[in-house]
Every structure is written in structure tokens, then in C-alpha cells.
Design an enzyme around this catalytic site. Structure first.
Site, PDB file in Angstrom:
ATOM      1  N   SER A 279       8.012  10.419   4.869  1.00  0.00           N
ATOM      2  CA  SER A 279       9.259   9.686   5.063  1.00  0.00           C
ATOM      3  C   SER A 279       9.400   8.552   4.052  1.00  0.00           C
ATOM      4  O   SER A 279       8.495   7.740   3.881  1.00  0.00           O
ATOM      5  CB  SER A 279       9.305   9.100   6.479  1.00  0.00           C
ATOM      6  OG  SER A 279       9.382  10.110   7.440  1.00  0.00           O
TER       7      SER A 279
ATOM      8  N   ASP B 278      19.232   5.082   7.702  1.00  0.00           N
ATOM      9  CA  ASP B 278      17.772   5.199   7.709  1.00  0.00           C
ATOM     10  C   ASP B 278      17.168   4.801   6.359  1.00  0.00           C
ATOM     11  O   ASP B 278      16.251   5.452   5.859  1.00  0.00           O
ATOM     12  CB  ASP B 278      17.345   6.626   8.078  1.00  0.00           C
ATOM     13  CG  ASP B 278      15.862   6.709   8.444  1.00  0.00           C
ATOM     14  OD1 ASP B 278      15.295   5.670   8.841  1.00  0.00           O
ATOM     15  OD2 ASP B 278      15.276   7.798   8.308  1.00  0.00           O
TER      16      ASP B 278
ATOM     17  N   HIS C 119      13.031   3.828   9.432  1.00  0.00           N
ATOM     18  CA  HIS C 119      12.089   4.087  10.525  1.00  0.00           C
ATOM     19  C   HIS C 119      10.633   3.883  10.110  1.00  0.00           C
ATOM     20  O   HIS C 119       9.752   3.805  10.959  1.00  0.00           O
ATOM     21  CB  HIS C 119      12.309   5.485  11.121  1.00  0.00           C
ATOM     22  CG  HIS C 119      11.847   6.627  10.267  1.00  0.00           C
ATOM     23  ND1 HIS C 119      12.696   7.366   9.477  1.00  0.00           N
ATOM     24  CD2 HIS C 119      10.623   7.178  10.088  1.00  0.00           C
ATOM     25  CE1 HIS C 119      12.027   8.319   8.859  1.00  0.00           C
ATOM     26  NE2 HIS C 119      10.753   8.223   9.212  1.00  0.00           N
TER      27      HIS C 119
END
Length: 213
Positions: free
Chosen positions: A137, A59, A29
Site C-alpha cells: 500500500s 486514501d 490508511h
């Protein structure tokens, strides 16, 4: 003739060096839909990056830059973790202004089934109360030996919730990393192989069938 450019920021982990190229790991992402990628090191030096492969189900994404002499991360085993173990998250919460931040916490739980709000897929995750914020992230969750045991990926953001961060176990990520590096996608993943089509009442009467899927 004005144009608008959207910029997003995440974190990453140096995997290894091969043929004067440095391979790095981040979240899917973080790079999703990107027209260009740039890696900025802790010393401020930047490199143009290329996407090697990505996988929205886990992911994860692998990118590479042309660079040599940069130290790769040391990897541990997420299967050795226990609830209560001390861990640290390394990354860029909030972007470059707060780059290379380190936060500390514990492993709250293991094998948490977390469903991604973006992809709808469910993953087995490490739950931690280590502060994880936007920009973290793709960054490393490390044990007290400095070994990467997880990839920070998400947190629960809702009123009344606090200290609920989640990381992808590094043991689960290793096979995905190998596939992304070699093929650019995860090979031989099982799929159902069935597609559906809605049949309206008019078409159903024409073919002598029952309306529906």
C-alpha cells in the site's frame, strides 16, 4: 506500567526535494492514527518523518523527511494506459523482510469504481493482476518506462478471488498531492452541508412535530 505499541508498514514514493526536505507519497490508511512515522530506504537508512497532510476520501497522504540527494520518482500519465499494458508494482509486501520487491502484471481494466471498506467512499481505480500484498500500500505502480502511473492501494481478499489489485491513477492524485502539500487537506471540496438529528416521539409531541429524522 507495561505499554503496547502497534506497528504497521507500507510503501511510499519520493515526490521531490525542497529546502533540504524530501516529500513522499503514501496511502492514508498506512499513516492513519500513527503517533510517529519512520521512513526506511532500500539501503536500510532510516529517517524520522512528519505528516504534511492526508485525505481519507482519496486514501492519499504526503509525508516529509529531512534529507537531500535522493532521487525522486519519474511520473507518467495514467490516462495513457490501456488494458493489456505491462505494469510493475514496487513495494514492501509483508514488511521489511521482503522490502523493495517488484512484481509484474498487466492493466486488467481502467476506471473501475471501487468502494473503500474503511471510508465507504468510491474511487476510480486502475485494476491490475500484478501481485499486491499487505505492505504494498502506497507503493508505485509503474509502466515499462519506469514512470509512476498509479499508487497501489487495495486488493480483493476473498475465497475464490485472485489477481484483483487496484491502484489510484496518478493523474487523479496530482491535484490532491498539491493540496496536501500546500494546505494539509484537500481544499474547496464540495460538501452537502446538511446534518440530521433524530426526533423521538416525546420530543416530537412537545414541539408539535412528527417523529423521525
Amino acid at each position: 506500567s507495561q505499554t503496547e505499541e502497534t506497528v504497521s508498514c507500507g510503501s511510499g514514493i519520493i515526490l521531490y526535494e525542497e529546502n533540504s526536505e524530501l516529500y513522499m507519497l503514501t496511502n492514508y490508511h498506512v499513516v492513519e492514527g500513527a503517533s510517529s512515522l519512520k521512513v526506511i530506504m532500500s539501503d536500510g537508512k532510516s529517517y524520522e518523518a512528519k505528516l504534511v497532510g492526508s485525505d481519507n476520501i482519496t486514501d492519499l497522504a504526503v509525508i516529509k523527511i529531512e534529507a537531500t540527494g535522493l532521487q525522486a520518482a519519474e511520473f507518467g500519465s495514467s490516462s495513457d494506459l490501456e488494458a493489456g499494458d505491462t505494469v510493475m508494482a514496487i513495494g514492501n509486501p509483508g514488511g521489511l523482510e521482503l522490502s523493495s520487491s517488484v512484481t509484474q502484471g498487466i492493466v486488467s481494466a481502467l476506471n473501475r469504481l471501487i468502494t473503500s471498506s474503511d471510508s465507504g467512499y468510491t474511487m476510480d481505480c486502475i485494476q491490475t493482476d500484478t501481485a499486491i500484498n499487505p505492505g504494498n500500500s502506497g507503493g508505485a505502480l509503474v509502466n515499462m518506462y519506469g514512470q509512476v502511473v498509479g499508487i497501489n492501494s487495495s486488493k480483493i481478499v476473498a475465497e475464490g478471488f485472485e489477481g484483483l489489485g487496484f491502484a489510484i491513477p496518478i493523474d487523479d492524485a496530482q491535484s490532491v498531492i498539491s493540496n496536501l502539500k500546500e494546505y494539509g487537506y484537500v481544499k474547496d471540496r464540495a460538501v452537502l452541508g446538511i446534518t440530521g438529528q433524530y426526533l423521538d416521539s416525546m420530543s416530537a409531541r412537545f414541539y408539535g412535530l412528527t417523529p423521525g429524522m
